[in-house]
Scaffold this motif. Structure first.
Motif, PDB file in Angstrom:
ATOM      1  N   LEU A 139       0.811  -1.204   0.000  1.00 29.66           N
ATOM      2  CA  LEU A 139       0.000   0.000   0.000  1.00 29.66           C
ATOM      3  C   LEU A 139       0.853   1.266   0.000  1.00 29.66           C
ATOM      4  O   LEU A 139       0.400   2.338  -0.375  1.00 29.66           O
ATOM      5  CB  LEU A 139      -0.941   0.012   1.197  1.00 29.66           C
ATOM      6  CG  LEU A 139      -2.038  -1.057   1.162  1.00 29.66           C
ATOM      7  CD1 LEU A 139      -2.860  -1.007   2.429  1.00 29.66           C
ATOM      8  CD2 LEU A 139      -2.921  -0.854  -0.051  1.00 29.66           C
ATOM      9  N   VAL A 140       2.074   1.144   0.472  1.00 31.32           N
ATOM     10  CA  VAL A 140       2.932   2.325   0.493  1.00 31.32           C
ATOM     11  C   VAL A 140       3.765   2.420  -0.779  1.00 31.32           C
ATOM     12  O   VAL A 140       3.894   3.484  -1.369  1.00 31.32           O
ATOM     13  CB  VAL A 140       3.866   2.308   1.726  1.00 31.32           C
ATOM     14  CG1 VAL A 140       4.832   3.472   1.675  1.00 31.32           C
ATOM     15  CG2 VAL A 140       3.049   2.366   3.011  1.00 31.32           C
ATOM     16  N   ILE A 157      -6.064   3.947   6.125  1.00 30.17           N
ATOM     17  CA  ILE A 157      -6.679   5.000   5.304  1.00 30.17           C
ATOM     18  C   ILE A 157      -7.236   4.458   4.004  1.00 30.17           C
ATOM     19  O   ILE A 157      -8.286   4.899   3.533  1.00 30.17           O
ATOM     20  CB  ILE A 157      -5.644   6.098   5.010  1.00 30.17           C
ATOM     21  CG1 ILE A 157      -5.328   6.849   6.289  1.00 30.17           C
ATOM     22  CG2 ILE A 157      -6.155   7.046   3.944  1.00 30.17           C
ATOM     23  CD1 ILE A 157      -4.351   7.979   6.098  1.00 30.17           C
ATOM     24  N   ARG A 158      -6.522   3.505   3.426  1.00 26.72           N
ATOM     25  CA  ARG A 158      -6.835   3.064   2.079  1.00 26.72           C
ATOM     26  C   ARG A 158      -8.285   2.658   1.840  1.00 26.72           C
ATOM     27  O   ARG A 158      -8.893   3.060   0.847  1.00 26.72           O
ATOM     28  CB  ARG A 158      -5.910   1.910   1.687  1.00 26.72           C
ATOM     29  CG  ARG A 158      -5.964   1.582   0.211  1.00 26.72           C
ATOM     30  CD  ARG A 158      -5.860   2.844  -0.604  1.00 26.72           C
ATOM     31  NE  ARG A 158      -5.854   2.584  -2.005  1.00 26.72           N
ATOM     32  CZ  ARG A 158      -4.750   2.437  -2.722  1.00 26.72           C
ATOM     33  NH1 ARG A 158      -3.584   2.526  -2.135  1.00 26.72           N
ATOM     34  NH2 ARG A 158      -4.835   2.195  -3.995  1.00 26.72           N
ATOM     35  N   PRO A 159      -8.892   1.859   2.698  1.00 29.84           N
ATOM     36  CA  PRO A 159     -10.249   1.431   2.357  1.00 29.84           C
ATOM     37  C   PRO A 159     -11.209   2.608   2.273  1.00 29.84           C
ATOM     38  O   PRO A 159     -12.254   2.508   1.635  1.00 29.84           O
ATOM     39  CB  PRO A 159     -10.637   0.513   3.516  1.00 29.84           C
ATOM     40  CG  PRO A 159      -9.365   0.171   4.184  1.00 29.84           C
ATOM     41  CD  PRO A 159      -8.435   1.298   3.945  1.00 29.84           C
ATOM     42  N   PHE A 168     -16.597   0.869   1.990  1.00 23.70           N
ATOM     43  CA  PHE A 168     -15.886  -0.020   2.900  1.00 23.70           C
ATOM     44  C   PHE A 168     -16.787  -1.169   3.339  1.00 23.70           C
ATOM     45  O   PHE A 168     -16.412  -2.343   3.250  1.00 23.70           O
ATOM     46  CB  PHE A 168     -15.395   0.787   4.109  1.00 23.70           C
ATOM     47  CG  PHE A 168     -14.757  -0.035   5.175  1.00 23.70           C
ATOM     48  CD1 PHE A 168     -15.375  -0.229   6.402  1.00 23.70           C
ATOM     49  CD2 PHE A 168     -13.534  -0.640   4.962  1.00 23.70           C
ATOM     50  CE1 PHE A 168     -14.789  -0.988   7.386  1.00 23.70           C
ATOM     51  CE2 PHE A 168     -12.929  -1.414   5.949  1.00 23.70           C
ATOM     52  CZ  PHE A 168     -13.563  -1.589   7.165  1.00 23.70           C
ATOM     53  N   TRP A 169     -17.989  -0.836   3.809  1.00 29.07           N
ATOM     54  CA  TRP A 169     -18.892  -1.894   4.256  1.00 29.07           C
ATOM     55  C   TRP A 169     -19.241  -2.832   3.110  1.00 29.07           C
ATOM     56  O   TRP A 169     -19.330  -4.045   3.284  1.00 29.07           O
ATOM     57  CB  TRP A 169     -20.180  -1.295   4.847  1.00 29.07           C
ATOM     58  CG  TRP A 169     -19.952  -0.767   6.222  1.00 29.07           C
ATOM     59  CD1 TRP A 169     -20.028   0.523   6.623  1.00 29.07           C
ATOM     60  CD2 TRP A 169     -19.577  -1.526   7.370  1.00 29.07           C
ATOM     61  NE1 TRP A 169     -19.720   0.638   7.936  1.00 29.07           N
ATOM     62  CE2 TRP A 169     -19.437  -0.613   8.434  1.00 29.07           C
ATOM     63  CE3 TRP A 169     -19.338  -2.872   7.617  1.00 29.07           C
ATOM     64  CZ2 TRP A 169     -19.083  -1.006   9.723  1.00 29.07           C
ATOM     65  CZ3 TRP A 169     -18.982  -3.274   8.892  1.00 29.07           C
ATOM     66  CH2 TRP A 169     -18.865  -2.335   9.933  1.00 29.07           C
ATOM     67  N   ALA A 218      -7.240  -3.921   1.273  1.00 31.37           N
ATOM     68  CA  ALA A 218      -7.006  -3.153   2.498  1.00 31.37           C
ATOM     69  C   ALA A 218      -8.196  -3.228   3.435  1.00 31.37           C
ATOM     70  O   ALA A 218      -8.037  -3.244   4.658  1.00 31.37           O
ATOM     71  CB  ALA A 218      -6.698  -1.704   2.153  1.00 31.37           C
ATOM     72  N   ALA A 219      -9.389  -3.286   2.852  1.00 40.62           N
ATOM     73  CA  ALA A 219     -10.584  -3.366   3.705  1.00 40.62           C
ATOM     74  C   ALA A 219     -10.550  -4.616   4.567  1.00 40.62           C
ATOM     75  O   ALA A 219     -10.769  -4.569   5.783  1.00 40.62           O
ATOM     76  CB  ALA A 219     -11.840  -3.340   2.838  1.00 40.62           C
TER      77      ALA A 219
END
Lengths: 239, 283, 281
Positions: free
Chosen positions: B120-121, C44-46, C54-55, C253-254
């Motif tokens: 992600l980074v 942060i990503r999601p 997100f949900w 990410a989520a």
């Protein structure tokens, strides 16, 4: 209903911890097993309590063949040097333990148990401490609880393994006096192990001086002091 | 005189036999069998085939990559562990508990998540992705990414061992040295280091074993390029998925031997230096 | 340069020992770079998808099935590991027999063995033609490539946690408490249930929690034996990897955030357990 110990022997591997120990105590007597470490006094006490088994010899008490009974049926209260209190239980829980584990037929009611716990705490001079945990008590207080716990089962024999060894001198004296008082009140046959002769002589009716697994001399404190029968006894008492 | 009584704290013989059998059975089936199978399969075609699989160029490349990653990650993490333990054990400051919890974090995080965070980074769609591509810097799918992921999953080892150890040892000796005029570095080298040397060795051992054996985190960042970005565990996966079982188990046997040596050294250190290892009872 | 010049007093350090700023500074720098910033990226990503996104991302049937599998099987594995861990710890601490030391050392094997190695070994062992798998086929029991394979792998890697947490406590409980209970009239069963087990409860819970936390996130040991069929035997970490390969960073990410949140909760719970058991001493 006297306590008769007859030629009890026990070996641990090759080490003879007890080598034919014998004595007779009257019902309700207060005997002290006195001697240096390694003399076999604790082993003898544990055999009386059912925590060890003798290799040979016999013990009769209350008309029973004592050594043939498992520890939990002997009804012999045992007080350990390091208290052995159940840390996860309150003071009340500890004292009531012996009553709660009885088979239903012999188990007192909950209110009866609570009453007894209260009376015992009064007896050992710790009124009101039912809900404390052992970790919140001082050493002297813990040993009083241990004593109360052993007394709760209305034992026919009370066994104490250097119960005051971990405590400081002042507390020892107090507890010693309390123990004697409780013994006289309850009339229970008591066997008390110690290496401290002042303690033994102050509290017991009969003293058994032990060495190397044998009882060298046995008698009333004054008698033993006046007429030491062996060199070891006189040296031990002089120290 | 009947002697059928058991001491009150001893279990009756039948119970001992039952529990003993369950224990030995469970451990043998669950733990020992897989281990034996690794070696059996590695040698299934004889020692010659086993050896050939090990010296195959891609395998050697994977061994080299694993060793390099460990050679970078372990010393860095050791320095971190020492620094962290020094400030946590010898000083008081607010936020200490939070710091220690943060250090514990990689232990509770899934290895895949440990790799995911670096994707992600640094990944193409990551925060620095565009910047890295523009400057032709390769973090992911190359050594730097692998090293980072390895650092993340292994950095708690040294810190977690040294922190309680140095806390147990207290500050007295270092304070004495300070009053005698020793510098910071001097105090550390002459007073602290000798006291922690066995704990340090022990944790470096475990850190190294984990660094060489890490799979999940490295798998996410590596790109799986055969002969280039595959560490030993990744190479095992590749061989296995290509049905090269002797190859896969041969490399596995190598890793398993490393694991056994680590276990043996660990037991040895625990046995001989129990007092100097704070974390022996703390896993 | 001459040495006249003002003697500027150095700021009085609040600390007796030197090296505070250096060590703390380095520690924080390292932690920030290696841990905090990447974790921040994860958290942060999601949300570039917004809360609804997100949900939506984590409540698709496939994701939910994978989470159910990972968390459900871990819980079951932790329970199994607690039961057998207790028996094993009991035997290893209380009984004396030849080979005990060796058996004790082997417990750490799942700790020390690389997960990929464990993964292919377990997979081969429990496959229908494997040493153990072949024994179970006649009974219609299949382990490899089914959710039960996931369970076996999680039991494998969780065992050291339960055994190693129980052993020191069992050691501490020692003889005297049980002897006391016996002299007070308790049977062996009563002694175990009223004295020994309550004293072990914090350690039992801690070991189970650690095994659970490890199992939930486990990847290497599980993916070979699991079968990885979506909705059936696909674990959550694998789904993360799959989404990454499809460049669905936000989706990956989520799921990662969900797992991170679970890790945090476990960490807090474990710390709480430690504090609770410390207070009872």
């Amino acid at each position: 209903m006297s306590l008769t110990v007859d030629s009890v022997s026990k070996k641990f591997g090759r080490f003879a911890a007890l080598n034919g120990a014998s004595f007779v105590a009257p019902q309700g007597g207060f005997v002290s097993l006195l001697g240096p470490s390694g003399s076999g006094k604790t082993t003898l006490l544990r055999i009386l309590g059912g925590l060890e088994f003798a290799d040979s010899g016999m013990v009769r008490f209350a008309d029973l063949n004592w050594l043939d009974m498992p520890a939990r049926t002997r009804n012999a209260g045992f007080v350990f040097q390091q208290y052995a209190l159940f840390r996860h239980m309150t003071v009340a829980g500890n004292i009531a333990f012996g009553l709660k584990v009885r088979p239903r037929a012999y188990r007192p009611s909950r209110s009866e148990i609570r009453e007894r716990v209260k009376r015992l705490l009064d007896l050992v001079q710790l009124p009101g401490l039912e809900d404390r945990y052992p970790s919140q008590l001082s050493g002297g207080q813990r040993q009083r609880v241990a004593l109360a716990r052993a007394l709760a089962i209305e034992p026919r024999m009370l066994l104490l393994d250097e119960p005051f060894g971990a405590l400081d001198a002042k507390v020892r004296k107090e507890l010693r006096a309390d123990l004697r008082r409780i013994h006289d009140h309850a009339g229970v046959t008591t066997v008390f192990v110690t290496h401290d002769q002042e303690e033994a002589f102050a509290v017991a009716d009969l003293v058994a001086v032990m060495k190397d697994g044998r009882i060298e001399q046995y008698g009333a404190p004054a008698e033993v002091r006046r007429n030491p029968r062996t060199a070891f006894v006189s040296e031990f008492l002089a120290a | 005189m009947s002697r059928k009584l058991v001491r009150p704290t001893e279990d009756p013989l039948w119970l001992k036999a039952l529990l003993g059998a369950i224990t030995v059975g469970f451990i043998s089936i669950l733990l020992l069998l897989p281990l034996l199978l690794v070696f059996k399969e590695a040698l299934a075609d004889g020692f010659g085939a086993f050896w050939k699989a090990l010296i195959e160029p891609d395998t050697l490349a994977s061994v080299r990559l694993s060793l390099i990653a460990a050679a970078i990650a372990v010393p860095l993490n050791s320095v971190f562990g020492i620094a962290a333990a020094w400030c946590v054990a010898k000083f008081d400051f607010p936020g200490k508990t939070f710091l220690v919890t943060l250090i514990d974090l990689p232990f509770s995080v899934s290895p895949v998540v440990s790799g995911l965070i670096y994707v992600l980074v640094f990944g193409m769609q990551g925060w620095f992705g565009k910047y890295l591509i523009a400057h032709d810097i390769h973090i992911l799918f190359a050594l730097p990414g692998i090293v980072l992921a390895t650092i993340f999953v292994t950095f708690p080892f040294v810190a977690r061992e040294l922190i309680p150890l140095m806390q147990d040892q207290g500050r007295d000796e270092e304070e004495a040295a300070a009053t005698l005029g020793a510098s910071g570095l001097g105090t550390f080298l002459r007073v602290t280091l000798p006291n922690i040397k066995w704990g340090l060795l022990y944790s470096v051992l475990l850190c190294n074993a984990r660094a060489l054996g890490e799979f999940g985190a490295v798998s996410v960042v590596s790109g799986h390029i055969r002969g280039v970005t595959n560490t030993m565990p990744l190479h095992v996966e590749l061989l296995y998925n290509n049905y090269d079982y002797v190859g896969a188990f041969a490399v596995s046997a190598l890793l398993a031997m490393l694991a056994l040596i680590t276990l043996a050294l660990k037991s040895l250190l625990e046995w001989r230096y129990a007092d100097e290892l704070a974390a022996v009872h703390r896993h | 340069m001459s040495a006249i010049g003002l003697k500027i007093p150095l700021p009085r350090s609040r600390h007796v020992l030197p090296g505070f700023s250096l060590s703390l500074g380095f520690t924080l720098f390292y932690l920030t770079g290696i841990v905090l910033i990447p974790l921040l990226a994860l958290v942060i990503r999601p949300f570039e998808l917004g809360w609804d996104g997100f949900w939506a991302a984590i409540s698709t049937p496939r994701v939910l099935a994978s989470l159910r599998l990972s968390f459900g099987m871990s819980a079951l594995a932790a329970a199994i590991d607690s039961l057998f861990g207790f028996i094993i710890a009991w035997v290893l601490v209380r009984y004396r027999f030849p080979g005990r030391g060796l058996l004790d050392a082997i417990i750490d094997l799942p700790f020390a063995l690389p997960t990929a190695v464990a993964g292919i070994a377990l997979s081969t062992l429990y496959a229908p033609n494997g040493w153990l798998g072949s024994l179970l086929v006649p009974y219609g029991i299949r382990i490899a490539y089914t959710p039960w394979g996931v369970l076996v792998a999680m039991v494998f890697i969780g065992l050291p946690f339960t055994v190693r947490t129980l052993e020191p406590v069992l050691n501490e409980v020692g003889q005297e408490l049980e002897e006391a209970a016996a002299t007070l009239g308790a049977t062996r069963v009563q002694t175990i249930s009223r004295v020994v087990i309550p004293m072990l409860t914090p350690a039992l819970l801690t070991g189970a929690a650690m095994a659970f936390a490890r199992g939930v996130g486990e990847y290497g040991s599980v993916i070979f034996i699991a079968g990885n069929i979506p909705m059936v035997s696909e674990i959550a970490p694998l789904l993360i990897v799959t989404k990454l390969e499809q460049y669905d960073y936000a989706g990956a990410a989520a799921i990662g955030v969900v797992m991170l949140a679970a890790s945090f909760i476990m960490l807090l719970a474990l710390n709480g357990l430690q504090a609770w058991s410390a207070r009872r001493r």
